[in-house]
Design an enzyme around this catalytic site. Structure first.
Site, PDB file in Angstrom:
ATOM      1  N   CYS A  65     -15.508  15.468  16.140  1.00  0.00           N
ATOM      2  CA  CYS A  65     -15.342  15.486  14.672  1.00  0.00           C
ATOM      3  C   CYS A  65     -15.752  14.000  14.107  1.00  0.00           C
ATOM      4  O   CYS A  65     -16.330  14.005  12.917  1.00  0.00           O
ATOM      5  CB  CYS A  65     -14.110  15.594  14.310  1.00  0.00           C
ATOM      6  SG  CYS A  65     -12.395  15.096  15.078  1.00  0.00           S
TER       7      CYS A  65
ATOM      8  N   HIS B   7      -7.906  14.625  13.906  1.00  0.00           N
ATOM      9  CA  HIS B   7      -9.291  15.301  13.455  1.00  0.00           C
ATOM     10  C   HIS B   7      -9.686  14.182  12.394  1.00  0.00           C
ATOM     11  O   HIS B   7      -9.103  13.372  11.911  1.00  0.00           O
ATOM     12  CB  HIS B   7      -8.741  16.413  12.667  1.00  0.00           C
ATOM     13  CG  HIS B   7     -10.189  17.260  12.108  1.00  0.00           C
ATOM     14  ND1 HIS B   7     -11.128  17.663  12.922  1.00  0.00           N
ATOM     15  CD2 HIS B   7     -10.386  17.894  10.925  1.00  0.00           C
ATOM     16  CE1 HIS B   7     -12.029  18.218  12.243  1.00  0.00           C
ATOM     17  NE2 HIS B   7     -11.511  18.589  11.202  1.00  0.00           N
TER      18      HIS B   7
ATOM     19  N   ASP C 195     -15.644  19.280   5.339  1.00  0.00           N
ATOM     20  CA  ASP C 195     -15.207  19.016   6.466  1.00  0.00           C
ATOM     21  C   ASP C 195     -16.431  19.501   7.367  1.00  0.00           C
ATOM     22  O   ASP C 195     -16.775  20.757   7.645  1.00  0.00           O
ATOM     23  CB  ASP C 195     -14.053  20.076   7.130  1.00  0.00           C
ATOM     24  CG  ASP C 195     -13.388  19.699   8.525  1.00  0.00           C
ATOM     25  OD1 ASP C 195     -14.321  19.063   9.158  1.00  0.00           O
ATOM     26  OD2 ASP C 195     -12.449  20.139   8.920  1.00  0.00           O
TER      27      ASP C 195
END
Lengths: 665, 305
Positions: free
Chosen positions: A407, A451, A467
């Site tokens: 991520c 994250h 995201d």
């Protein structure tokens, strides 16, 4: 005197075992020489006991002590502080062992063991620590019991049963102390600052690989308890440090500016929840995006981070509220937007060349974001826990060469592209996911759920969450990490969801740990106050608490004492004995105290000698008592009643004749 | 005091001066059908006491001087071949007697010791495969020197246990000693002692002594004493159940001598030092401390229930 006169070999072994048990947990965090020092001292004592050799002489002990003090000074530079004090304590305890000559020394050594067992809590406070300490206390108490059996070595089971019984009797007092001992806000002894604590968790910097390393950790970041559980607690974004400044490789948070007036539009009911945060030595707290009611002793920054007044060094429980669907940040400051567009001039040249074409097309921020996300979707990007290293420009190399990332790679490259295209963008780190423990209903969020995502700014919508990882791997968002990464990637053991029983076990264990944290370690002043108020005590000061504590302990001890007394008394319930004891009391009041080992005949003679005037009566009482108590026990009712009556009459007469004349005669 | 026993005590007291308590204990021991061990320095009157006791009770008396070369046959007797009748005939040893004085029993080897101690336990001896009963009553009064003296084989605990009582005589006090020095030759006095009680009477006294009542309260006390020795850190081992039985019998005999038909705690306390003194082994350190009488301590520590 020969030392073996006091200490049999089994008892020596018991003491050595107790010491080893209480010292063992300290082995990992004291310097290595201490372990060697203690082992050598233990072996010397064992040898001296086995071969009945004399213990080392005083001068030798002094030099041992000097070595220990020198060692502590060398290792820590000071005799004070947690680690150096404990090292010194360990060394001195084993030296005491070498000096164990009298009964007193032995007792001191064993009592030191109790203290050492407590010191373990300076380092860890888990259930295991507590259970281990209870076990240690059991063993030490057993050693104490065994030391009382100097004659024959007592049987191990017998000793341990006795010791267990003693501990069990201590339980009510322990509970009272736990519940009522005044709690002080904050730690009692100012926990020392711990350097290099090595605690895992997010930091206020992010570089390629920092989050994927974290994702292998199974440690718990925090637990959350929702007042009304949201539909899908696993899809909540827990907001942590917001990163603004990019230097071509790393993202940094930069300065935190407090938010003066907070305006936002909420489109969903508030989530109410409380969080139990594991200590992470940082000041920020994790709240669901977007925080709407803050925990106590914290502030909100301009980028909606919640920052506590002091670093979280102990497990912290706080309650908060958040609004999951919102619009905020439309009134951003120009300086802020400038900061959200800054890129180092030489960073990611290929990427910027690609994106710069979009600038003239008059696209809105959201449209540009869609384009960037479609790059991730359409090209063969892979979401993986083992991204290849990026030695060159990380964004260029990732976007055009490796295309395998976690991520942080997606968030970083997304922000760079958006900024190059002229859209203010920042990186937000935090946690996404977690699992609901079916046992106690808590949401458990682990380090592996760390994250990173982005927020872009548009004039109409303010800061909007995007995201990029979701574009590549929707599964990460939908079903969690374990399902999103390839099977070949290494994962924490507990993440392997195939092992169903293991998952079940983990849930159970986690619920236990959580209960421990919430109710034992987390039994703070606040909880104590609340607990007492359920019994109708409000506004209890610590003085009242101490008094209640003493009273409650007194009641418990009295109850035990009463029980013992009753048992003792039940042996002498018969009427003759009661009369006799009464007679003895009467005489004791007049100065003739019967020794417990004094028989009736001897006592009678003594009393008669002291009070010649009462001689006849006293002798008759002695005769009657001996007759009734030690004579034939046949026909109790008919035979003994007249004599009983006579005995009673005589004693009463004596009692009434309790005149000073008797004493002086 | 039982009327029959009174003359016995007064007669022996004329020979052994100033030792009333020890004499009473000796008689209590015999009343309880136990064997007696007298431990003290040579020359304090151990043999004299045993001898005077046997004479006064009108019992047949034999003395065996134990030495390091004493053989079992010297005690139990030998079988010899009689040439005239061409048969083997048994010549009984000194053990076939009602009262045996085993003098300085710890100077003999364990083999010789065990021959006597077997006779004490079984009231019979076996020679060449023939078991022969010993006369009744059968008492052994053994004397021994303190075990730290030269040339002794200390009796093991298991054999000590067969003696009901162990008493010490000790030095006489100044007055008694002066009387002794002024008085007649002891040997002559003993030779002229008349029996003051018949063996049959003594035997019936023994039977009566058994019937003395022991109330539950007393048994509680006895058990408390036993339990204390077993739990206390002062002793290596607690008292055995047999020691408890012996203690009770001795206390009964003591109460009987006192003319009572019931045992009171004082009776138990009176015989306790003699009955348990040789059965309790103090832990290291206590024996070395002078003046600390373990049995006295035992009496003081146990509360009478």
């Amino acid at each position: 005197m020969n030392q073996s006169a006091h200490l049999s070999f089994p008892n020596l072994l018991a003491i050595l075992l107790s010491i080893v048990v209480v010292m063992a947990p300290h082995a990992p965090h004291v310097p290595k020489w201490t372990v060697a020092f203690c082992l050598i001292a233990l072996l010397i004592r064992l040898y001296a006991g086995l071969e009945r050799r004399p213990l080392p002489a005083k001068p030798l002990l002094f030099s041992f002590a000097a070595v220990a003090i020198g060692g502590v000074l060398f290792s820590f530079g000071s005799l004070f502080g947690r680690d150096s004090a404990i090292t010194l304590l360990l060394a001195m305890t084993v030296l005491k062992l070498l000096e164990m000559r009298s009964q007193r020394d032995i007792t001191v050594t064993v009592v030191l063991c109790y203290f050492l067992a407590i010191t373990n809590f300076f380092y860890t406070q888990t259930i295991f620590t507590a259970l281990y300490s209870i076990g240690a206390a059991w063993l030490i108490t057993g050693t104490m019991v065994s030391l009382q059996h100097r004659a024959r070595p007592a049987k191990f089971l017998q000793v341990m049963r006795m010791s267990g019984l003693l501990l069990a009797q201590a339980v009510p007092v322990m509970l009272v102390l736990f519940l009522l001992f005044p709690r002080i806000e904050g730690p009692l002894w100012g926990l020392p600052k711990i350097q290099n604590s090595g605690r895992t968790g997010l930091s206020d910097r992010m570089s390629p690989g920092s989050l994927s390393r974290l994702s292998l950790s199974d440690e718990i970041a925090f637990r959350a308890d929702f007042e009304t559980p949201p539909e899908d607690a696993k899809k909540l974004y827990w907001r942590g440090p917001v990163l603004w400044d990019y230097d071509g490789r790393n993202w940094a948070a930069g300065q935190r500016i407090p938010l003066s007036s907070f305006r936002y539009d909420s489109f969903a009911p508030n989530l109410k929840y409380s969080v139990t945060l594991e200590p992470h030595d940082q000041r920020w707290l994790y709240l669901v995006d977007l925080p709407s009611r803050l925990p106590q002793k914290s502030i909100l920054t301009r980028d909606y981070q919640v920052v506590s007044f002091s670093p979280v060094r102990q497990r912290l429980r706080y309650s908060a509220e958040s609004t999951p669907v919102y619009r905020a940040g439309t009134e951003a400051l120009p300086a802020e937007l400038q900061r959200a567009l800054a890129l180092p001039p030489d960073a990611a040249p290929r990427t910027r060349a690609m994106v710069r074409q979009w600038r003239g097309l008059g696209l809105s921020g959201m449209e540009i974001a869609q384009r960037v996300l479609s790059i991730y979707r359409e090209q063969p990007f892979i979401y993986t826990l083992e991204p290849p290293p990026l030695p060159k420009d990380p964004v260029d190399q990732f976007l055009f060469e490796t295309r395998r990332g976690f991520c942080e790679h997606f968030a970083s490259s997304f922000a760079v592209m958006m900024r190059a295209a002229g859209v203010p963008t920042r990186v937000v780190t935090g946690y996404l996911g977690g699992e609901i423990n079916p046992v106690d209903g808590y949401l458990v969020v682990r380090q592996s759920e760390a994250h990173a995502w982005n927020e872009i700014w548009t004039p109409d919508e303010g800061w909007v969450r995007v995201d990029p990882t979701a574009a590549v791997s929707p599964l990460r968002i939908e079903r969690g990490l374990a399902n999103a990464v390839p099977d070949t990637d290494p994962q924490p053991l507990f993440r392997r969801t195939q092992l169903k029983w293991l998952v079940e076990l983990r849930y159970q264990w986690d619920a236990v740990t959580n209960a421990w944290n919430q109710w034992v370690l987390g039994y703070t002043l606040e909880r104590q106050t609340r607990f007492l108020s359920t019994f109708g005590f409000s506004n209890v000061g610590w003085q009242d608490m101490i008094i209640t504590l003493l009273i409650a302990t007194g009641i418990i001890l009295s109850a035990f004492a009463l029980g013992m007394f009753m048992r003792l008394r039940s042996n002498k319930t018969d009427a003759v004995q009661r009369l006799w004891l009464h007679y003895c009391n009467v005489m004791a009041a007049r100065g003739v105290v019967r020794k417990t080992s004094e028989g009736p005949k001897d006592f009678t003679q003594r009393v008669a000698k002291r009070f010649p005037g009462l001689r006849e009566r006293v002798v008759r009482i002695g005769e009657l008592y001996i007759d009734l108590r030690y004579g034939k026990a046949d026909a109790p009712s008919e035979q003994s009643t007249p004599r009983m009556r006579e005995l009673r009459t005589h004693i009463r007469a004596l009692y009434l004749a309790a005149s000073p004349a008797g004493k002086t005669s | 005091m039982s009327a029959l026993l009174h003359p016995v005590i007064s007669q022996i007291s004329q020979v052994i001066l100033g030792k009333q308590q020890q004499i009473k204990l000796t008689i209590a021991c015999l009343l309880a059908r136990g064997h007696l061990l007298i431990e003290d320095l040579p020359g304090v009157g151990k043999t004299t006491l045993a001898h005077a006791m046997a004479r006064s009770l009108g019992l047949e008396f034999q003395r065996i001087q134990f030495t390091s070369d004493l053989l079992p046959a010297d005690i139990v007797g030998v079988t010899v071949f009689d040439r005239e009748s061409s048969t083997f005939s048994f010549h009984p040893g000194p053990v076939f007697s009602q009262v045996i004085l085993a003098d300085e029993v710890n100077r003999a080897t364990p083999k010789a010791q065990s021959a006597l101690l077997e006779a004490m336990e079984e009231h019979q001896v076996t020679v060449d495969g023939n078991t022969r009963a010993l006369p009744e009553p059968f008492f052994v009064i053994a004397t021994q020197n303190p075990s730290h003296q030269v040339g002794t084989f200390p009796l093991p605990e298991s054999q000590l246990d067969r003696f009901l009582m162990r008493i010490h005589l000790g030095y006489p006090d100044a007055g008694a000693e002066r009387e002794l020095l002024e008085g007649r030759e002891r040997r002559d006095m003993i030779d002229n002692l008349p029996p003051v009680i018949s063996p049959e009477d003594f035997s019936s006294l023994q039977k009566q002594a058994r019937t003395v009542v022991t109330a539950p309260a007393l048994l509680d006390y006895l058990q408390a004493v036993l339990a204390f020795t077993r739990n206390s850190a002062d002793y290596i081992n607690g008292l055995s159940p047999r020691a408890g039985l012996y203690l009770l019998n001795a206390a009964k005999a003591w109460a009987f001598m006192d003319g009572r038909q019931k045992v009171i705690p004082e009776d138990l306390q009176a015989v306790l030092p003699s009955v348990v003194g040789h059965r309790l082994c103090p832990m290291n350190g206590y024996a070395a401390l002078p003046g600390l009488d373990l049995t006295q301590r035992l009496i003081e520590e146990v509360a009478i229930p």
